[in-house]
Scaffold this motif. Structure first.
Motif, PDB file in Angstrom:
ATOM      1  N   PRO A  89      -5.249  -4.467   2.608  1.00 12.38           N
ATOM      2  CA  PRO A  89      -5.696  -3.073   2.514  1.00 12.38           C
ATOM      3  C   PRO A  89      -7.220  -2.952   2.611  1.00 12.38           C
ATOM      4  CG  PRO A  89      -5.011  -3.881   0.353  1.00 12.38           C
ATOM      5  CD  PRO A  89      -4.700  -4.962   1.332  1.00 12.38           C
ATOM      6  N   CYS A  90      -7.928  -4.054   2.344  1.00 14.52           N
ATOM      7  CA  CYS A  90      -9.396  -4.034   2.399  1.00 14.52           C
ATOM      8  C   CYS A  90      -9.885  -3.866   3.831  1.00 14.52           C
ATOM      9  CB  CYS A  90      -9.939  -5.344   1.826  1.00 14.52           C
ATOM     10  SG  CYS A  90      -9.241  -6.806   2.620  1.00 14.52           S
ATOM     11  N   ALA A 124     -10.033  -1.254  -2.660  1.00 18.91           N
ATOM     12  CA  ALA A 124      -8.683  -1.351  -2.081  1.00 18.91           C
ATOM     13  C   ALA A 124      -8.007  -2.666  -2.442  1.00 18.91           C
ATOM     14  CB  ALA A 124      -8.757  -1.201  -0.567  1.00 18.91           C
ATOM     15  N   CYS A 125      -8.790  -3.674  -2.840  1.00 18.48           N
ATOM     16  CA  CYS A 125      -8.225  -4.996  -3.140  1.00 18.48           C
ATOM     17  C   CYS A 125      -7.684  -5.037  -4.563  1.00 18.48           C
ATOM     18  CB  CYS A 125      -9.286  -6.078  -2.971  1.00 18.48           C
ATOM     19  SG  CYS A 125      -8.703  -7.696  -3.519  1.00 18.48           S
TER      20      CYS A 125
ATOM     21  N   SER B 123     -10.437  13.682   0.009  1.00 24.95           N
ATOM     22  CA  SER B 123      -9.488  13.397  -1.068  1.00 24.95           C
ATOM     23  C   SER B 123      -8.644  12.169  -0.741  1.00 24.95           C
ATOM     24  CB  SER B 123      -8.587  14.603  -1.318  1.00 24.95           C
ATOM     25  OG  SER B 123      -7.684  14.767  -0.246  1.00 24.95           O
ATOM     26  N   MET B 124      -8.360  11.959   0.560  1.00 23.78           N
ATOM     27  CA  MET B 124      -7.508  10.831   0.932  1.00 23.78           C
ATOM     28  C   MET B 124      -8.209   9.482   0.755  1.00 23.78           C
ATOM     29  SD  MET B 124      -4.529  11.768   1.396  1.00 23.78           S
ATOM     30  CE  MET B 124      -3.807  10.258   2.048  1.00 23.78           C
ATOM     31  N   MET B 129      -5.639   4.887  -2.397  1.00 23.91           N
ATOM     32  CA  MET B 129      -5.818   3.648  -3.142  1.00 23.91           C
ATOM     33  C   MET B 129      -4.588   3.314  -3.990  1.00 23.91           C
ATOM     34  SD  MET B 129      -8.728   2.225  -2.621  1.00 23.91           S
ATOM     35  CE  MET B 129      -9.987   2.717  -1.438  1.00 23.91           C
ATOM     36  N   LYS B 130      -3.770   2.413  -3.493  1.00 20.83           N
ATOM     37  CA  LYS B 130      -2.605   1.972  -4.263  1.00 20.83           C
ATOM     38  C   LYS B 130      -3.036   1.218  -5.510  1.00 20.83           C
ATOM     39  CE  LYS B 130       1.578   0.397  -2.702  1.00 20.83           C
ATOM     40  NZ  LYS B 130       2.415  -0.490  -1.868  1.00 20.83           N
ATOM     41  N   THR B 131      -4.268   0.702  -5.466  1.00 19.84           N
ATOM     42  CA  THR B 131      -4.792  -0.080  -6.583  1.00 19.84           C
ATOM     43  C   THR B 131      -5.186   0.791  -7.766  1.00 19.84           C
ATOM     44  OG1 THR B 131      -6.886   0.066  -5.422  1.00 19.84           O
ATOM     45  CG2 THR B 131      -5.669  -1.984  -5.201  1.00 19.84           C
TER      46      THR B 131
END
Lengths: 250, 291
Positions: A89-90, A124-125, B123-124, B129-131
């Motif tokens: 994702p990074c 993102a990481c 905003s996106m 960010m799933k994290t």
């Protein structure tokens, strides 16, 4: 281009044996030494000799205690660096294309000349594998020692990541996870290599070998190795026995 | 997450600016000449000021232009491009209104759509960010857009619309704060999944990998900011919502209503954005046995 390659020819990565790692941090130091003096901006330290030193590292060793309610605690040393994810994702969040994944070997790298230091890739990481260098203002991360593994100017035995080369316990292994017969694939298959934070869907390349089960003296019958082999000190026989008794009487 | 002042200023001010520009683009209010000049001056000032603030936290701002390249994959890149396009389109519309006394409606509407799309892309950057489970929800774009058009409506003097939007914003913000508390545990991330060692028992950190702090802890494990979360929420609600609402509803013709409502809304918005960052927990904290 910060889109991910559809597939990579090879999947180079690290296999870390949590059963063998002794937590000496030699890999941390060796990594810093190689990567501060070679590819890209040096890994700077701030206030290095002061009250609150902080610095950029690409590899760090955590130490955890694991405990079941009725069992003794188990200590696990846990080295952590970039896992060179297949679905990194990074890479896709990078606005400049500085962050990229190589199609030939799957290594995730940062082109520092294009990095604006926005820090989005570190956000993102999920693994904390990227650290912004406070001096250079660019993102630093594990390169899998890309400047060692293909480097024909150094002896062949040194052509592996610095952390692997230095590990005194032999807990770190480097290889191609795409090749089912590589050292890392075989070991990972044999001992159930762990994928970190699988639910994030990043498909990490690096794997961790879980600690082997420990023997447990509490539940596995009373084993006390030396006692049966020790002769009682008193009760000696023969001449010594007679002498012992005679001297007692005096 | 670390609530960097530059990022709070950027998201708050550019959101407000693009919100105002969106209203101006659809002719609410429809103004000409000097009047139009001042409206657009405020709109452009906020939007551009916010965007400039966003470059302050960059490690190498001199390379910022390179950020326009990766629109195919990166929300940050898309945002940059849409912001520039929207500002240019709105500039053409503004020239018509200010200097030529003509209302090029289609251009205005295009600019308005672009302005809202810019807010959405901003905003996106966070919502993707799933994290950070608290951000990784539909509430993030909805709230950013609501703040933007509600604030824009206050500044534009559309008092009735602003009041209605503030009511909706208050409700959505409170629901999102309530649900947000559970987002991290709902996502299922624990120190056991992070280390993969859960099959051996309960995991806790015995020793940190370093005695001092580091970039990760400073940037992503910002624990201090949450201490006063409840108080800040209350302050934020009163300032961004309740007070402007009272001013606009109870004293609609008082000359200071709109300026006071705007100032109050902006301060409340800053508090809300501070919380947006400070309360957001990043999964990397799990490796440090912290959140």
């Amino acid at each position: 281009m910060t889109s991910l390659p559809k597939s990579t020819d090879r999947r180079l990565g690290l296999l870390i044996d949590l059963d063998t790692c002794v937590g000496c941090h030699a890999c941390v130091i060796s990594c810093k030494e190689w990567n501060t003096s070679n590819y890209g901006a040096p890994l700077s330290d701030m206030d290095a000799y002061g009250e609150q030193p902080v610095g950029t590292f690409l590899n760090r060793v955590h130490t955890y205690e694991i405990k079941e309610p009725e069992a003794p605690a188990q200590i696990v040393h846990f080295p952590k660096s970039c896992l060179h994810c297949q679905d990194a994702p990074c890479v896709t969040v990078c606005p400049t294309g500085a962050s990229y994944k190589r199609s030939e070997d799957g290594i995730v790298l940062v082109n520092e000349a294009d990095c604006i230091g926005c820090g989005l890739c570190a956000w993102a990481c999920p693994y904390g594998a990227r650290e912004m260098d406070a001096e250079a203002g660019v993102m630093k991360k594990c390169t899998l020692c890309v400047d060692r593994i293909y480097n024909e100017n150094i002896p062949e035995e040194d052509r592996e990541p610095a952390c692997v080369r230095t590990c005194p316990a032999g807990a770190r292994h480097f290889g191609d996870f795409d090749d089912p017969n590589s050292n890392v694939s075989l070991m990972s298959a044999a001992r159930g290599g762990i994928e970190l934070m699988k639910e994030q869907g990043t498909k990490p390349t690096n794997r961790y070998l879980p600690p082997r089960p420990k023997s447990d003296i509490e539940s596995q019958s009373q084993i006390d190795m030396p006692i049966p082999f020790l002769e009682p000190v008193s009760g000696a026989k023969g001449f010594i026995g007679w002498l012992d008794k005679a001297l007692e009487k005096i | 997450m670390h609530p960097a002042p530059s990022v709070i200023l950027f998201t708050s001010l550019s959101g407000l600016g693009f919100g105002l520009l969106a209203w101006l683009g659809i002719g609410l209010p429809l103004v000409f000449g000097w009047s139009a000049f001042w409206y657009f001056f405020v709109g452009f000032g906020l939007a551009v000021g916010g965007l400039l603030a966003s470059t302050f936290h960059l490690g190498n701002p001199q390379r910022a232009l390179k950020a326009f390249r990766q629109w195919r994959s990166s929300w940050l890149s898309r945002e940059g491009i849409l912001a520039v396009i929207s500002l240019l389109v709105m500039a053409i519309y503004a020239i018509g209104l200010i200097f030529l006394n003509s209302n090029w409606q289609i251009i205005g509407i295009l600019g308005a759509v672009g302005s809202l799309a810019t807010i959405f892309t901003t905003s996106m950057i966070y919502a993707q960010m799933k994290t950070v489970p608290r951000w990784n929800t539909g509430f993030t774009p909805v709230l950013f857009l609501l703040y933007s058009i509600a604030g824009g409506a206050i500044v534009a003097g559309n008092s009735l619309i602003a009041s209605a939007l503030l009511v909706i914003l208050l409700v959505v913000q409170m629901v999102s704060w309530n649900l947000g508390g559970k987002s991290f545990s709902n996502a299922g991330h624990t120190i056991e999944t992070a280390t993969g060692l859960g099959f051996l028992g309960k995991v806790r950190q015995l020793e940190s990998p370093h005695s001092g702090s580091n970039y990760l802890l400073k940037e992503m494990v910002f624990v201090v900011g949450r201490k006063h979360a409840t108080k800040l929420r209350a302050i934020s609600i009163v300032l961004f919502g309740v007070l402007p609402l009272a001013l606009l509803m109870l004293a609609p013709f008082w000359m200071f209503s709109v300026p006071l409502a705007t100032i109050s809304h902006i301060i409340g918005l800053f508090a809300s954005r501070w919380l947006f960052f400070a309360e957001a927990e990043h999964v990397v904290g799990l490796y440090y046995d912290k959140r």
